[in-house]
Design a protein around this motif. Sequence first.
Motif, PDB file in Angstrom:
ATOM      1  N   ASP A   1       0.878  -1.294  -0.214  1.00  0.00           N
ATOM      2  CA  ASP A   1      -0.281   0.032   0.098  1.00  0.00           C
ATOM      3  C   ASP A   1       0.782   1.281   0.389  1.00  0.00           C
ATOM      4  O   ASP A   1       1.273   1.673   1.094  1.00  0.00           O
TER       5      ASP A   1
ATOM      6  N   SER B   1       0.536   4.814  -0.557  1.00  0.00           N
ATOM      7  CA  SER B   1       0.376   6.309  -0.632  1.00  0.00           C
ATOM      8  C   SER B   1      -1.209   5.990  -1.905  1.00  0.00           C
ATOM      9  O   SER B   1      -1.504   6.843  -2.165  1.00  0.00           O
ATOM     10  N   GLY B   2      -2.593   5.318  -1.229  1.00  0.00           N
ATOM     11  CA  GLY B   2      -3.466   4.889  -2.111  1.00  0.00           C
ATOM     12  C   GLY B   2      -3.398   3.547  -2.507  1.00  0.00           C
ATOM     13  O   GLY B   2      -4.374   3.195  -3.012  1.00  0.00           O
ATOM     14  N   ARG B   3      -1.956   4.175  -3.662  1.00  0.00           N
ATOM     15  CA  ARG B   3      -2.145   2.670  -4.426  1.00  0.00           C
ATOM     16  C   ARG B   3      -2.224   1.264  -3.938  1.00  0.00           C
ATOM     17  O   ARG B   3      -0.469   0.830  -3.140  1.00  0.00           O
ATOM     18  N   ARG B   4      -2.258  -0.152  -4.051  1.00  0.00           N
ATOM     19  CA  ARG B   4      -2.491  -1.099  -3.912  1.00  0.00           C
ATOM     20  C   ARG B   4      -1.362  -1.619  -5.268  1.00  0.00           C
ATOM     21  O   ARG B   4      -1.961  -1.796  -5.817  1.00  0.00           O
TER      22      ARG B   4
ATOM     23  N   SER C   1       1.396  -5.288  -6.551  1.00  0.00           N
ATOM     24  CA  SER C   1       1.447  -6.449  -6.193  1.00  0.00           C
ATOM     25  C   SER C   1       2.724  -7.064  -7.290  1.00  0.00           C
ATOM     26  O   SER C   1       2.489  -6.360  -8.461  1.00  0.00           O
TER      27      SER C   1
END
Length: 554
Positions: free
Chosen positions: A233, A235-238, A240
């Motif tokens: 995670d 800053s709001g971005r997830r 993988s």
Amino acid sequence: MLVVDRAGLIVGANTAALVLLRGEGTEPLTGRVAADLLDLSSDPRTWHAYHEVLRGREARLSRTRRIKHAAGHSLWVRVTVSPVPGAEVVLLSLTDISARRELQARLRHLQMHDPVTKLANRALFFERLSAALEAGAYEGTGATGRVGLCYLDLDGFKAVNDTLGHHVGDRLLAAVAQRLTHCADRAGHATGAPLVARLGGDEFALLVEDSTGTEQVAALAEAALKALQEPFDLSGRRLSVSASIGVVERHVAETTSTGLMQAADTTLYWAKADGKARWTLFDPERNAHLMTRQALSSGLRPAVERGEFVLEYQPLVRLEDGRLRGVEALVRWRHPQFGLLTPNRFVGLAEEDGSIVQLGRWVLRTACAQARRWQLEHPGVPPVFVSVNVAVRQVWDSDLVADVAQILEETQLAPELLQLELTESAVMGSAGRPLQALQALSDMGVHIAIDDFGTGYSNLAYLSRLPVSVLKLDGSFVRGFQDGGDTPSDPADAVIVEAMVQLAHRLGLTVTAECVETAEQADRLRRIGCDTGQGWLYSRPVAAERISGMLAER
């Protein structure tokens, strides 16, 4: 400055020395042992050099020491020891270099660490790796003398950089570094944490100095793989990502920095080629498969001359009483670059280019000489025979009969103590020269065995006409051939094996079962009349010395 007498006691000190060593308003230093205050006795070389100056045998000594101030903190001091002309004292000049050392340490840290992840960089990694290889080469230090490496590359990192920008990529790298460091800290709870380094781009390394074995390094790779599989995670971005990891673990005496990194790079390539998101252990056999055929072929002939081939021996045990009857000689190639290679890596190439004739002659001579040596070393026990594999090209491209006769004469080994193994596909359908050679060898007294029987043409009509004395049942018939347990016996295997044993005995042949791994298999084979067993139940292939030990116990 300190004035010290020839006995090493302080007889005078200025105020600056007192403040530096003890602080203001403290008692004088007179009468104290200077070496104790300045840590001049902690290593033998400094202690000896200091005494030489005290005795007037050396003109000067200069050392940097880390000492503890009376207030509890540490400081770095440059100590210079010089005799005073015409006096029985020496002068110690002390310079506080703590600020300089701290600046040097900070500069070195910047030079040796990656600014994005704060991890060790490539320069520090190779410095530590070289030190680990050098330190592990010395015996008696209490170290294991081994080193392990996990070489890691992120899967899909380029897509993050290309789509979200380098600033997001850098933050992802920093997050990956934190997780890897956490894994290293947990792995090194008892023995010291592995070094985590960023080698460049999205490549990382975990260096296990003084490794305890492959299991330790593989466990670290597994932990790193699982840690990176969890989403990030940012800053709001997830995000993988996954990782591919190459794992290498070796004795330091058997590798170099270059060799270790080449193996790690190769293994990382395997991990990616096998589907990514996994760790792969370095496998010398798989590495050998990647070698070009030319590289192996061109090295075969000179390898025999350089003595790079060795023989191991696997016992052949009489099933009736468990006694050692013979051994099978198995050739190995100690390749100077790729390690120990088994026959499946080079015998096919040797047959193609004809070098199998030269190699086969060496194997035959070495095995016969060893069998004769066992016979002389253990005169009180029945001699064991030696079984040697023969390629069909040896029959066509050389005078095998003459070679065998000459080697038996040279080694003084009786012909009945030599068994030659040919594959079923090579023997079945033999005519002309091969059949004549086999017949001549049999007439000489040498035993002929068909190896891996049951997997080739199985033209049973030839058995009555070939000069064969032994059938070696392929291990595929023996696996699962047991009573009880988790893997019950296959009835079809039992019927086939019993039929082949009865057929062989009717033809006057003896039967050897390969790949015997359990006592249940051995018992079933014995009950249906199989004569000899070979497999890990009795022994893996071992050096000649181990066979000598077995003979001594008979």
